[in-house]
Design a protein around this motif. Sequence first.
Motif, PDB file in Angstrom:
ATOM      1  N   ALA A 153      41.874  30.454  42.477  1.00  0.00           N
ATOM      2  CA  ALA A 153      42.721  29.326  42.878  1.00  0.00           C
ATOM      3  C   ALA A 153      43.142  28.516  41.662  1.00  0.00           C
ATOM      4  O   ALA A 153      44.314  28.132  41.530  1.00  0.00           O
ATOM      5  CB  ALA A 153      41.979  28.439  43.875  1.00  0.00           C
ATOM      6  N   ALA A 154      42.208  28.256  40.761  1.00  0.00           N
ATOM      7  CA  ALA A 154      42.555  27.515  39.543  1.00  0.00           C
ATOM      8  C   ALA A 154      43.624  28.266  38.754  1.00  0.00           C
ATOM      9  O   ALA A 154      44.579  27.665  38.247  1.00  0.00           O
ATOM     10  CB  ALA A 154      41.298  27.304  38.695  1.00  0.00           C
ATOM     11  N   GLY A 155      43.487  29.591  38.674  1.00  0.00           N
ATOM     12  CA  GLY A 155      44.489  30.392  37.971  1.00  0.00           C
ATOM     13  C   GLY A 155      45.843  30.364  38.637  1.00  0.00           C
ATOM     14  O   GLY A 155      46.872  30.281  37.965  1.00  0.00           O
ATOM     15  N   SER A 188      42.434  29.812  30.526  1.00  0.00           N
ATOM     16  CA  SER A 188      41.251  30.642  30.300  1.00  0.00           C
ATOM     17  C   SER A 188      40.183  30.282  31.335  1.00  0.00           C
ATOM     18  O   SER A 188      39.747  29.128  31.405  1.00  0.00           O
ATOM     19  CB  SER A 188      40.718  30.413  28.882  1.00  0.00           C
ATOM     20  OG  SER A 188      39.540  31.147  28.670  1.00  0.00           O
ATOM     21  N   ILE A 189      39.754  31.271  32.133  1.00  0.00           N
ATOM     22  CA  ILE A 189      38.855  31.003  33.257  1.00  0.00           C
ATOM     23  C   ILE A 189      37.603  31.859  33.124  1.00  0.00           C
ATOM     24  O   ILE A 189      37.683  33.088  33.043  1.00  0.00           O
ATOM     25  CB  ILE A 189      39.545  31.308  34.602  1.00  0.00           C
ATOM     26  CG1 ILE A 189      40.854  30.523  34.723  1.00  0.00           C
ATOM     27  CG2 ILE A 189      38.622  30.987  35.772  1.00  0.00           C
ATOM     28  CD1 ILE A 189      41.768  31.025  35.818  1.00  0.00           C
ATOM     29  N   ASP A 190      36.451  31.197  33.101  1.00  0.00           N
ATOM     30  CA  ASP A 190      35.167  31.889  33.104  1.00  0.00           C
ATOM     31  C   ASP A 190      34.556  31.795  34.496  1.00  0.00           C
ATOM     32  O   ASP A 190      34.308  30.688  35.004  1.00  0.00           O
ATOM     33  CB  ASP A 190      34.200  31.273  32.089  1.00  0.00           C
ATOM     34  CG  ASP A 190      34.618  31.553  30.656  1.00  0.00           C
ATOM     35  OD1 ASP A 190      35.238  32.599  30.416  1.00  0.00           O
ATOM     36  OD2 ASP A 190      34.319  30.719  29.776  1.00  0.00           O
ATOM     37  N   ASP A 213      44.022  41.490  42.209  1.00  0.00           N
ATOM     38  CA  ASP A 213      44.907  41.513  43.379  1.00  0.00           C
ATOM     39  C   ASP A 213      45.842  40.311  43.416  1.00  0.00           C
ATOM     40  O   ASP A 213      46.885  40.352  44.078  1.00  0.00           O
ATOM     41  CB  ASP A 213      44.082  41.547  44.665  1.00  0.00           C
ATOM     42  CG  ASP A 213      43.492  42.921  44.940  1.00  0.00           C
ATOM     43  OD1 ASP A 213      43.876  43.886  44.259  1.00  0.00           O
ATOM     44  OD2 ASP A 213      42.626  43.028  45.844  1.00  0.00           O
ATOM     45  N   ASN A 214      45.439  39.224  42.746  1.00  0.00           N
ATOM     46  CA  ASN A 214      46.245  38.003  42.775  1.00  0.00           C
ATOM     47  C   ASN A 214      46.952  37.726  41.453  1.00  0.00           C
ATOM     48  O   ASN A 214      47.520  36.645  41.270  1.00  0.00           O
ATOM     49  CB  ASN A 214      45.353  36.816  43.150  1.00  0.00           C
ATOM     50  CG  ASN A 214      45.003  36.802  44.628  1.00  0.00           C
ATOM     51  OD1 ASN A 214      45.783  36.357  45.463  1.00  0.00           O
ATOM     52  ND2 ASN A 214      43.819  37.319  44.956  1.00  0.00           N
ATOM     53  N   GLY A 215      46.921  38.703  40.552  1.00  0.00           N
ATOM     54  CA  GLY A 215      47.611  38.536  39.279  1.00  0.00           C
ATOM     55  C   GLY A 215      47.003  37.471  38.388  1.00  0.00           C
ATOM     56  O   GLY A 215      47.702  36.870  37.561  1.00  0.00           O
ATOM     57  N   VAL A 216      45.705  37.224  38.551  1.00  0.00           N
ATOM     58  CA  VAL A 216      45.013  36.208  37.755  1.00  0.00           C
ATOM     59  C   VAL A 216      44.078  36.908  36.778  1.00  0.00           C
ATOM     60  O   VAL A 216      43.364  37.843  37.138  1.00  0.00           O
ATOM     61  CB  VAL A 216      44.208  35.248  38.662  1.00  0.00           C
ATOM     62  CG1 VAL A 216      43.288  34.357  37.832  1.00  0.00           C
ATOM     63  CG2 VAL A 216      45.152  34.403  39.498  1.00  0.00           C
TER      64      VAL A 216
END
Length: 298
Positions: free
Chosen positions: A183-185, A191-193, A211-214
């Motif tokens: 969701a954040a992406g 940059s998501i950890d 699947d969500n392109g993130v």
Amino acid sequence: MHELVLICREEDVETVSDALMEIDALAVSVEDADADTPAERALFGEPGMPAPRAGWERSVVKALFAEEAEATEAATLILAQDWATDVHVQAIQTVAQQDWVRLTQSQFAPVEITPEFWIVPSWHQAPAQARQVMRLDPGLAFGTGTHPTTRMCLRWIARHGAEAAHWDRVLDYGCGSGILAIAAGLFGAKSIDAVDIDPAALIASTHNAKDNGVTLNAAMPDAAQGEYPVVLANILATPLKLLAPLLCNHLRPGAHLVLAGILERQADELKAAYAPYVQLEVSDREDGWILMTARRAA
């Protein structure tokens, strides 16, 4: 398929269930024999509380077998045991053939987070009003958007969506299915950890993000390094209290801390645990659960 249905006392539930599995039942389930009556009694567990009992005072134990003869033989074997004096056969019945895939899918409909943000399983069309859509199917890891704790976290992300493009880093601690990180992406975080102690969660998060392109980094907790402008943790109250120093050490000045998995009665415990670092406040509530947030001083 054929189902053997037994009635027994609470103290016999585990013995009966174990015996049925030993004689090759395909599945065993336990239900309240008094369900939908004034005598119905809820069984549930919470962290820090005694474990729930194995069954109810009057329990229905159902065992699934491939053939009727197997169910009949199982009933005969169970009733022949010395400990089975209070076990009674209620029925041996045919289980109606069903499209189990379709039945399972029908239980997961699109979930509204806000009027414009929806979580939609892959087999459903997105609602016409949805402007932001996450595609997510139920899997091995926790988090499909149906639980109040997950919905509250997602609402918080959506309400801060205008800021998300400026989130150069986000930490989702205890990521489960990766739903919060994704969701954040989707709202623009860079940059998501996404970290978790469960390898299945890391696999699920990676798959769901793709699947969500993130793009995210799904890894064990020691992969979380340095400070972040946003730290999300939807776990449970007890681990959240223990994690207070660690999570707060990951907050950069001015950063948001978002915590969920907390019952309303646990609010003061969490405030006390985090008081040396930040001032937690209740910012959302739903069905007895609360969302607690804080912002580190700039």
